[in-house]
Design an enzyme around this catalytic site. Structure first.
Site, PDB file in Angstrom:
ATOM      1  N   LEU A 125     -35.636 -29.597  12.735  1.00 42.59           N
ATOM      2  CA  LEU A 125     -37.017 -29.973  13.031  1.00 42.59           C
ATOM      3  C   LEU A 125     -37.224 -31.475  12.842  1.00 42.59           C
ATOM      4  O   LEU A 125     -37.674 -32.166  13.750  1.00 42.59           O
ATOM      5  CB  LEU A 125     -37.983 -29.201  12.127  1.00 42.59           C
ATOM      6  CG  LEU A 125     -39.472 -29.540  12.287  1.00 42.59           C
ATOM      7  CD1 LEU A 125     -39.994 -29.044  13.641  1.00 42.59           C
ATOM      8  CD2 LEU A 125     -40.297 -28.935  11.141  1.00 42.59           C
ATOM      9  N   PRO A 128     -35.743 -38.951  12.994  1.00 40.22           N
ATOM     10  CA  PRO A 128     -35.825 -40.245  12.314  1.00 40.22           C
ATOM     11  C   PRO A 128     -37.253 -40.769  12.153  1.00 40.22           C
ATOM     12  O   PRO A 128     -37.559 -41.436  11.168  1.00 40.22           O
ATOM     13  CB  PRO A 128     -34.994 -41.166  13.223  1.00 40.22           C
ATOM     14  CG  PRO A 128     -33.986 -40.250  13.842  1.00 40.22           C
ATOM     15  CD  PRO A 128     -34.718 -38.959  14.064  1.00 40.22           C
ATOM     16  N   GLU A 363     -39.746 -29.837   3.201  1.00 32.75           N
ATOM     17  CA  GLU A 363     -40.642 -28.773   3.686  1.00 32.75           C
ATOM     18  C   GLU A 363     -42.104 -29.048   3.339  1.00 32.75           C
ATOM     19  O   GLU A 363     -42.865 -28.145   2.995  1.00 32.75           O
ATOM     20  CB  GLU A 363     -40.181 -27.411   3.164  1.00 32.75           C
ATOM     21  CG  GLU A 363     -38.770 -27.078   3.638  1.00 32.75           C
ATOM     22  CD  GLU A 363     -38.345 -25.666   3.332  1.00 32.75           C
ATOM     23  OE1 GLU A 363     -39.197 -24.760   3.342  1.00 32.75           O
ATOM     24  OE2 GLU A 363     -37.139 -25.459   3.092  1.00 32.75           O
ATOM     25  N   GLU A 367     -47.758 -35.176  -1.042  1.00 37.26           N
ATOM     26  CA  GLU A 367     -48.923 -35.908  -0.551  1.00 37.26           C
ATOM     27  C   GLU A 367     -49.587 -35.179   0.617  1.00 37.26           C
ATOM     28  O   GLU A 367     -50.808 -34.973   0.631  1.00 37.26           O
ATOM     29  CB  GLU A 367     -48.504 -37.320  -0.120  1.00 37.26           C
ATOM     30  CG  GLU A 367     -48.125 -38.237  -1.268  1.00 37.26           C
ATOM     31  CD  GLU A 367     -46.758 -37.932  -1.867  1.00 37.26           C
ATOM     32  OE1 GLU A 367     -46.498 -38.424  -2.984  1.00 37.26           O
ATOM     33  OE2 GLU A 367     -45.955 -37.218  -1.229  1.00 37.26           O
TER      34      GLU A 367
END
Length: 383
Positions: A125, A128, A363, A367
């Site tokens: 998923l 970069p 995952e 924050e």
């Protein structure tokens, strides 16, 4: 309301604890130093049913539930967070995406070898420039005849070097935003799919993490998992479930830090007595125990709700934020209790600390999850 584990889950907990003590604990330090576990561990985990813990029996799995998986992850992470992470990514991400989105034919094709431990799976998923903001992914999938052509780069991919089956998300229609994202099953050996060098990580070193490169990767149209535009929605559902499992992994790491610290405090002497008799040390151990108990209850609640088919964005997010941050605190206190020895790689607690930090990031960062929690809180408190 009964907080006791059912007999079959209590037996699973004991069996997994014994397996981890015998098969993982003696080798975890070496796996961390060598940045990898031996291939035979996947087969051993498969033989125990852990690699297909939530895969239905008709597809070769153990047919277990989220509670069972949470119990397994805690016991594995008690001794090696990296190996537990590999199992979590395989089960909670790759296999779960297949279970949620694949049709019967796809499940029969991909799930049995994954569930048996003959293969390990990977879930692609992050990119970069799109981690937390997954909808901003740049990987593209273009339909050409009866094939999809994938191009892009996936980053921070757990099990990327070892995987035989990759679940890859890609944009199929840029005009539709998150509703124009599909997911595809891609097999190792498909021309154009390559992996980069293993990342040199702070922790979780026994699991491999790499970039996955897709250059004109052609997969047959039947490798599309679910509806073309539902890939992102399924991925978010997978992540919601995965947050509960990362919480279980966090509990395991914190428990390891506490148990190692308690033992050390009984053996290490200062000023003529074991340091475990000093109130400052006792307070740290007590705080660890309190927070571990609280985190485990949050995990068990989340897993139970998932097993009942509920959507739990609030519960999953709160469990992950609390459990992951709790694990880091517990591991830092464990190093403090060990003093100078805690700073050495000869002792497990410094490894636990390095492993625990990832749980606050992967995952869903703490924050972004706090933003999600605040939004859910507003909806809950609205008249």
């Amino acid at each position: 309301m009964n907080f006791d584990l059912p007999e079959e889950l209590a037996a699973l907990k004991e069996a997994t604890s014994r397996f981890a003590r015998e098969e993982i604990a003696p080798h975890a330090q070496d796996w961390d130093r060598n940045e990898g576990y031996p291939e035979e561990m996947i087969r051993k985990l498969g033989d125990q049913g852990y690699m297909g813990i939530m895969v239905p029996e008709e597809y070769g799995g153990a047919g277990g539930n989220y509670m069972a998986f949470a119990i397994v992850l805690e016991e594995l992470a008690r001794h090696d967070g990296g190996l537990a992470l590999a199992v979590e990514a395989h089960n909670g991400l790759c296999c779960q995406h297949l279970c949620l989105a694949a049709n019967d034919e796809q499940k029969k094709r991909f799930l049995p070898p994954l569930a048996a431990g003959e293969q390990i799976g990977s879930w692609c998923l992050s990119e970069p420039n799109s981690g937390t903001d997954a909808a901003a992914m740049k990987t593209r999938a273009k339909k050409e005849g009866n094939e999809w052509v994938l191009n892009g780069t996936k980053q921070f991919i757990t099990n990327g070097n070892r995987a035989e089956t990759y679940v890859v998300t890609a944009v199929t229609d840029p005009e539709k935003g998150k509703n124009g994202i599909g997911a595809f099953a891609v097999e190792r050996g498909t021309p154009g799919l390559t992996t980069g060098q293993p990342e040199e990580k702070l922790g979780m070193r026994s699991s491999d993490t790499v970039c996955v490169f897709l250059e004109n990767v052609r997969v047959p149209e039947e490798n599309l998992l679910g509806d073309e535009g539902k890939g992102f929605l399924t991925a978010m559902n997978v992540l919601e479930r995965g947050r509960v499992m990362i919480s279980a992994l966090s509990v395991g790491l914190a428990r390891g830090a506490m148990e190692e610290s308690y033992k050390y405090a009984q053996e290490r002497e200062a000023f003529g007595q074991p340091i475990g008799r000093f109130q400052s040390i006792q307070s740290k151990l007590a705080d660890m125990a309190i927070e571990i108990e609280a985190a485990r209850l949050m995990v068990y609640r989340g897993a139970t709700d998932l097993d009942q088919g509920q959507s739990i964005p609030f519960e999953a997010a709160t469990a992950k934020v609390f459990s992951s941050e709790m694990a880091t605190r517990a591991c830092m206190d464990a190093i403090q209790i060990h003093g100078g020895y805690g700073y050495l790689r000869d002792y497990n607690v410094e490894r636990y600390m390095r492993d625990a930090k990832l749980c606050e990031i992967g995952e869903g960062t703490s924050e972004i999850l706090r933003v999600l929690i605040a939004k859910q809180l507003g909806e809950r408190l609205s008249p």
